[in-house]
Write an enzyme that holds these catalytic residues in place. Structure first.
Site, mmCIF file in Angstrom:
data_model
loop_
_atom_site.group_PDB
_atom_site.id
_atom_site.type_symbol
_atom_site.label_atom_id
_atom_site.label_comp_id
_atom_site.label_asym_id
_atom_site.label_seq_id
_atom_site.Cartn_x
_atom_site.Cartn_y
_atom_site.Cartn_z
ATOM 1 C CD GLU A 61 38.302 43.320 53.198
ATOM 2 O OE1 GLU A 61 39.520 43.213 53.370
ATOM 3 O OE2 GLU A 61 37.482 43.359 54.144
ATOM 4 C CD GLU A 121 35.488 39.251 55.169
ATOM 5 O OE1 GLU A 121 35.619 38.986 53.950
ATOM 6 O OE2 GLU A 121 36.426 39.584 55.892
HETATM 7 C C1 GAL Z 1 38.905 40.800 55.811
HETATM 8 C C2 GAL Z 1 39.286 39.964 54.597
HETATM 9 C C3 GAL Z 1 39.363 38.500 54.940
HETATM 10 C C4 GAL Z 1 40.138 38.326 56.201
HETATM 11 C C5 GAL Z 1 39.486 39.091 57.315
HETATM 12 C C6 GAL Z 1 40.127 38.924 58.662
HETATM 13 O O1 GAL Z 1 39.226 42.122 55.663
HETATM 14 O O2 GAL Z 1 38.347 40.132 53.579
HETATM 15 O O3 GAL Z 1 39.961 37.810 53.893
HETATM 16 O O4 GAL Z 1 41.431 38.776 55.983
HETATM 17 O O5 GAL Z 1 39.559 40.450 56.969
HETATM 18 O O6 GAL Z 1 39.501 39.755 59.604
#
Ligand code: GAL
Length: 812
Positions: free
Chosen positions: A426, A502
């Site tokens: 991100e 993710e």
């Molecule tokens: C994402 C991020 C993670 C964590 C997650 C929580 O955007 O990459 O590190 O913060 O959100 O939902």
């Protein structure tokens, strides 16, 4: 009486044996030694003037063994500068010192100190000489000690660790020398640090080509003629091939390129993690100067535009999880067994991939993934030049990214488990033109060292405005979230390859359930103005463990898995997260101090959705019922079942059938609305009318006794091994009491001590380093660590009003 003849023969044999023994001993001394350097350090919390000076007195400092994380020993407070997002524990500055002696026999050798990871901004001195500064808290690094050492006399290593500039992390970092430290001694001509690179460019059923690069380091100050011999052994230790090269080392280094063919290779995969060994010997004339072992796997894999991921020609979904590096109540301090246990729990769920979010992992994680069969997305950065937190790595990126990324690739590129490099998570500049330039530069750094693995970034803006994806620098278009866009990926990005870097970010408190009507709709929680709002989280900071609550940018477990399962071009997913972790209790609502995202809680106890994955991802026969069966009579309870290997499931309450249900379409669970009556809730799954599995939950009575269950009753007496003891609060009939929160006191006698305690409650502020813990939804955890003495261990748990429990274990 012995005859002279026999005596002479015996003494000759003895002499021969002695000569051989000393030769073997000398042999190992002549080559490389890698010594565990974790023991007997001194630690001081807080800054010290002249902490690096040899003359500084440290005998009043605390004595400890590494790995060590001082933050985990601190007290939770919302006022700690790390904030609840960083785990609400203290940071600060700490000093470590170790006095050690190098034998006179090491004179003429090269001596190094290797740190696997220090969080963060470490300065290291030996005998008052500054060896270097390393800001990155996750990278492994080495310093050479040789010029500054005194032989046969005391030497002092001093390490200053500065984790005082906060916040510098979006999760719990830990503080200190939290990974292992090694003292490495080599000859003047030896294999360089991370000096081997093995790849298998051509693999077929009949034959695999094994390419080896061996980088030699020459500190002798003159040109050298070296002979490099690499022998390849199979997992049973059978010698398969030997390759020898002569290398002319004109200067301080030279690289030998070797190639060998392995016939009928055993291929490495997630289901068959077969490892070979390459043992490389370096000689100068007849003198052997180094022996170096590289474990490797033979495998090939592919990400296909249409067919997704395959290993050795077989299509497999990446069924992955993202995990941070903390080990729950043990903090960031690395422990092999604790990591292994996490991976065992994940393997049992059917997980086959790990993303090391958002930084290089401990080297032991990759060793375990090689051995246990996990694919790894090895990630480098959470930020580039633009910051997410005021004091994060963006402050160091410009100066350090090349060095840090190179070191990560050099260290990790022999692991067969590693199948993807991620150069960022991100990245805030992902929509700016500069992102394309940085992505190209980072990809170039990797390509110089490894061209055998694809590169990705994890993008929270994966649409066509993303400059990293459009730059052409990366091989896999990484999606963070946006699950609704998965099915149309091929239209958005014709010809590109997808990876779910993710996904999910659903939230659950283990063992806590909101009842109807809340559970009828999926909640994007919190939903109001921004994601720090305390909307829909219950006033006591619980979140329902039905899979129906997620972060607003995210989706539930079922929503995320359904499209990934359906479309072959979606290579797989990395769920946020496998385990709850310290910090980031989204929203950052005190008193919560750890996350709710895990499929498994911080103590390692599975939440219900674990069994959804198990039913989908494994061959195990699953029938899991939720919630517990202790409610108010008459209240309508939503009963869910996760199951597989069956056509339908019948539910019974106190012997009366409530009907059969079956999953339809892409359903991942079934449910019934049941007016509560105490007693027994029973489910039977059927296949072709025959019973497959039975599950039962009973209404529990009052807490009456404690039960202790150790994951391992025999542990190694090495001072590092652990036994994880689950503490259960049961009623008189042996049913788990689902809301029991009794305080349990622990006592340990014999060859172990309590390393930490936990219960998985994200809101608890009780210390992890303690000899008591309240149960949370009926469960608590005590982690015992061996104390280097072999013998029995007696572990006792007592609580007011409950029958106590005793467990006997052994350290060997
Ligand atoms: C994402 C991020 C993670 C964590 C997650 C929580 O955007 O990459 O590190 O913060 O959100 O939902």
């Amino acid at each position: 009486m012995l005859s002279t003849k026999t005596f002479t023969l015996k003494s000759r044999l003895l002499l021969l044996a002695l000569v051989l023994l000393s030769a073997i001993k000398g042999y190992s001394q002549q080559t490389r030694s890698v010594a565990d350097f974790d023991r007997d350090w001194r630690f001081h919390l807080g800054d010290v003037s002249d902490g690096q000076e040899v003359s500084t007195t440290d005998n009043n400092w605390r004595k400890l063994n590494l790995p060590h994380d001082w933050s985990i020993e601190g007290e939770f407070s919302k006022d700690n500068p790390a904030t609840p997002e960083g785990g609400a524990l203290p940071g600060g500055i700490g000093w470590y010192r170790k006095t050690f002696t190098i034998p006179a026999a090491s004179k003429g050798k090269e001596v190094y100190i290797d740190f696997d990871g220090v969080y963060q901004k470490s300065d290291v001195w030996v005998n008052g000489h500054h060896l270097g500064f390393r800001p990155n808290g996750y990278i492994s690094f080495r310093y050479e000690l040789t010029p500054y050492l005194k032989y046969g006399q005391p030497n002092v290593i001093a390490v200053k660790v500065d984790n005082s500039s906060q916040p510098n992390s979006r999760w719990y970092s830990g503080s200190g020398i939290y990974r292992n430290v090694w003292l490495v001694t080599t000859n003047k001509v030896a294999i360089d640090h991370w000096g081997t690179f093995i790849s298998t460019p051509k693999v077929s059923k009949n034959e695999a080509t094994v390419n080896m690069q061996v980088k030699l380091h020459n500190a002798s100050g003159k040109p050298q003629q070296a002979t490099v011999t690499t022998a390849i052994y199979d997992a049973a230790g059978k010698l398969l091939k030997t390759v020898t090269n002569n290398v002319n080392i004109v200067d301080s280094s030279a690289t030998a390129t070797q190639q060998a063919k392995v016939l009928a290779p055993m291929l490495w995969s997630d289901v068959h993690p077969y490892l070979y060994k390459a043992i490389t010997k370096v000689s100068l004339g007849k003198t052997l100067t180094d022996i170096y072992t590289t474990n490797f796997g033979i495998r090939y894999f592919d990400f296909d535009v249409d067919k997704g991921f395959s290993i050795n020609g077989v299509s497999v979904k990446l069924r992955g999880v993202c995990d941070h590096h903390d080990l729950g109540s043990l903090g960031a301090a690395i422990n092999y067994r604790a990591l292994q246990r996490q991976l065992e729990i994940l393997k049992d769920m059917g997980c086959n991939a790990i993303r090391t979010s958002h930084n290089p992992p401990a080297p032991e994680l990759l060793d375990l993934c090689d051995k246990m069969g996990f694919f790894v997305m090895d990630e480098a950065f959470d930020v580039w030049e633009r910051a997410k937190k005021k004091y994060d790595y963006s402050l160091f990126f410009k100066e350090w990214h090349k060095r840090d990324l190179e070191d990560q690739i050099l260290r990790d590129r022999n692991h067969p488990s590693v199948i993807v490099w991620s150069i960022g998570n991100e990245i805030p500049e992902q929509r700016r033109p500069i992102a394309a330039d940085i992505a190209k530069e980072l990809a170039g750094i990797i390509h110089n060292l490894d061209r055998t693995r694809p590169i990705t970034t994890a993008n929270n803006n994966p649409d066509t405005s993303n400059k990293i994806i459009s730059s052409g620098a990366i091989d896999l278009a990484g999606y963070n979230y946006h699950y609704k866009d998965y099915p149309t990926f091929q239209q958005r990005y014709p010809g590109k390859k997808f990876i779910g870097t993710e996904t999910t970010s659903a939230l659950e408190t283990r063992g806590y359930y909101d009842m109807p009507p809340n559970i009828d709709s999926i909640r994007r929680w919190p939903v109001k103005n921004n994601y720090n709002d305390h909307v829909n989280m219950n006033p006591d900071n619980t979140v329902s463990a039905y899979d129906n609550v997620s972060a607003p940018w995210a989706s539930t477990h079922e929503e995320s898995w359904k499209p990934i399962k359906k479309y072959p071009f979606l290579s797989g997913m990395f769920i946020w997260t496998g385990f709850d972790y310290l910090g980031e209790p989204t929203p950052y609502t005190w008193p919560s101090r750890s996350s709710y995202f895990g499929i498994i809680d911080l103590a390692g106890f599975p939440k219900d959705v674990y069994y959804m994955y198990q039913s989908e991802w494994t061959d195990k026969t699953v029938l899991h019922l939720l919630p517990h069966w202790n409610w108010q009579t008459g209240k309508t309870i939503q009963v869910w079942a996760y199951y597989n290997h069956a056509d339908e499931v019948e539910l019974f309450l106190n012997g009366k059938s409530l009907g059969k249900k079956a999953k339809k379409g892409d359903d991942l669970h079934i449910s019934w609305a049941v007016p509560f009556q105490p007693g027994t809730l029973k489910a039977i799954s059927y296949k072709d009318g025959k019973t497959v599995k039975v599950a039962e939950i009973h209404t529990a009575g009052k807490p009456a006794k404690i039960e202790l269950v150790a994951d391992r009753k025999t542990i190694n007496a090495d001072g590092k091994d652990l036994s994880f003891i689950t503490v259960k609060i049961l009623d008189k009939d042996g049913n788990l009491v689902p809301n029991a929160d009794n305080k349990v006191d622990f006592k340990v006698n014999g060859s172990a001590f309590i390393a930490s305690v936990d219960n998985g409650d994200p809101v608890s502020h009780d210390p992890f380093k303690a000899n008591y813990r309240k149960a949370f939804h009926g469960l608590a955890l005590a982690i015992l660590q061996s104390n280097e003495k072999a013998g029995n261990i007696t572990f006792t748990a007592t609580a007011d009003g409950l029958a106590p429990a005793v467990l006997t274990l052994q350290a060997k």
